[in-house]
Design a protein around this motif. Structure first.
Motif, mmCIF file in Angstrom:
data_model
loop_
_atom_site.group_PDB
_atom_site.id
_atom_site.type_symbol
_atom_site.label_atom_id
_atom_site.label_comp_id
_atom_site.label_asym_id
_atom_site.label_seq_id
_atom_site.Cartn_x
_atom_site.Cartn_y
_atom_site.Cartn_z
ATOM 1 N N VAL A 1 0.854 -1.118 -0.015
ATOM 2 C CA VAL A 1 0.162 -0.116 -0.090
ATOM 3 C C VAL A 1 0.709 1.156 0.102
ATOM 4 O O VAL A 1 1.764 1.353 0.621
ATOM 5 N N GLU A 2 0.467 2.223 -0.983
ATOM 6 C CA GLU A 2 1.053 3.555 -0.792
ATOM 7 C C GLU A 2 0.144 4.465 0.102
ATOM 8 O O GLU A 2 -0.897 4.440 -0.067
ATOM 9 N N VAL A 3 0.736 4.960 1.212
ATOM 10 C CA VAL A 3 0.090 5.929 2.043
ATOM 11 C C VAL A 3 0.683 7.391 1.609
ATOM 12 O O VAL A 3 1.604 7.892 1.760
ATOM 13 N N ARG A 4 -0.326 8.259 1.464
ATOM 14 C CA ARG A 4 0.038 9.333 0.992
ATOM 15 C C ARG A 4 -0.799 10.205 2.099
ATOM 16 O O ARG A 4 -1.572 9.748 2.675
ATOM 17 N N TRP A 5 -0.232 11.501 2.413
ATOM 18 C CA TRP A 5 -0.974 12.189 3.819
ATOM 19 C C TRP A 5 -1.285 13.605 3.113
ATOM 20 O O TRP A 5 -0.774 14.379 2.463
ATOM 21 N N GLU A 6 -2.615 14.024 3.503
ATOM 22 C CA GLU A 6 -3.188 15.189 3.437
ATOM 23 C C GLU A 6 -3.246 15.851 4.869
ATOM 24 O O GLU A 6 -4.211 15.551 5.484
ATOM 25 N N HIS A 7 -2.241 16.578 4.994
ATOM 26 C CA HIS A 7 -2.068 16.875 6.398
ATOM 27 C C HIS A 7 -1.759 15.856 7.389
ATOM 28 O O HIS A 7 -1.045 15.108 6.938
ATOM 29 N N SER A 8 -3.006 15.406 8.312
ATOM 30 C CA SER A 8 -2.420 14.427 9.245
ATOM 31 C C SER A 8 -3.383 13.279 8.649
ATOM 32 O O SER A 8 -3.666 12.127 9.490
ATOM 33 N N THR A 9 -4.235 13.357 7.562
ATOM 34 C CA THR A 9 -5.037 12.376 7.282
ATOM 35 C C THR A 9 -4.549 11.478 6.165
ATOM 36 O O THR A 9 -4.147 11.711 5.036
#
Length: 186
Positions: free
Chosen positions: A67-75
């Motif tokens: 899985v690639e985890v990208r962050w939108e601020h802390s989400t």
């Protein structure tokens, strides 16, 4: 490991995700529950190994996914791209985890749909590290990184036992904060 990644890993490990899976192609709606049996960060900042066990009508074997985890601020936004799932084939998905809720859009080679549900963290995932060292000024809040101060909670160092903040940091304004869920409240 950044505090945000560590908090995310502890939140997800052992968690149960349950909700409604809607197949937009067929119109079928199914209640689904999966258990995240393992989640660990790989060599890249964004790559994680996710072990998922389907609990409702599943075979009982954990399915490994990269899985690639990208962050939108802390989400966190989880990205699965063309991973082969048993009896499904190529599978792609985008899932947002926010406030213990999960919203996702998914597709296979022949079908597509959505998922909405809740994330119930395992209590055992919060065992261990619960302490961080903070200091607060009139308009600032800083976290101890282990060697310096940062205004970003992502950089904070976590402790499994309560540290003596002023000795650890050599700063009289430092104090230890206990977070029972192992997550920084902002």
């Amino acid at each position: 490991m950044l505090i945000l990644h560590e908090s995310f890993g502890r939140l997800m490990n052992g968690a149960t995700v349950s909700g409604l899976l809607v197949n937009s192609t067929t119109g079928k709606q199914t209640d689904v529950a999966v258990e995240i049996q393992g989640l660990k960060q790989l060599d890249s900042v964004h790559r994680w190994d996710l072990q998922v066990l389907k609990r409702s009508g599943g075979s009982g074997e954990a399915v490994p996914l990269e899985v690639e985890v990208r962050w939108e601020h802390s989400t966190p936004v989880l990205v699965i791209e063309n991973q082969t799932l048993p009896s499904v084939g190529p599978f792609s998905c985008r899932a947002v985890v926010y406030n213990h809720s999960v919203i996702a859009s998914w597709k296979t080679s022949e079908q597509r749909g959505t998922f909405s549900g809740s994330l119930d963290p395992s209590r055992k995932s919060f065992e261990g590290k619960h302490f961080v060292i903070e200091r607060m000024g009139e308009a600032t809040r800083d976290w101890w990184t282990g060697s310096d101060w940062s205004d970003n909670p992502i950089d904070a160092k976590w402790y499994d036992q309560e540290p003596f903040a002023t000795l650890e940091t050599d700063d009289e304004t430092a104090h230890t904060i206990y977070y029972p869920n192992g997550l920084v409240d902002q």
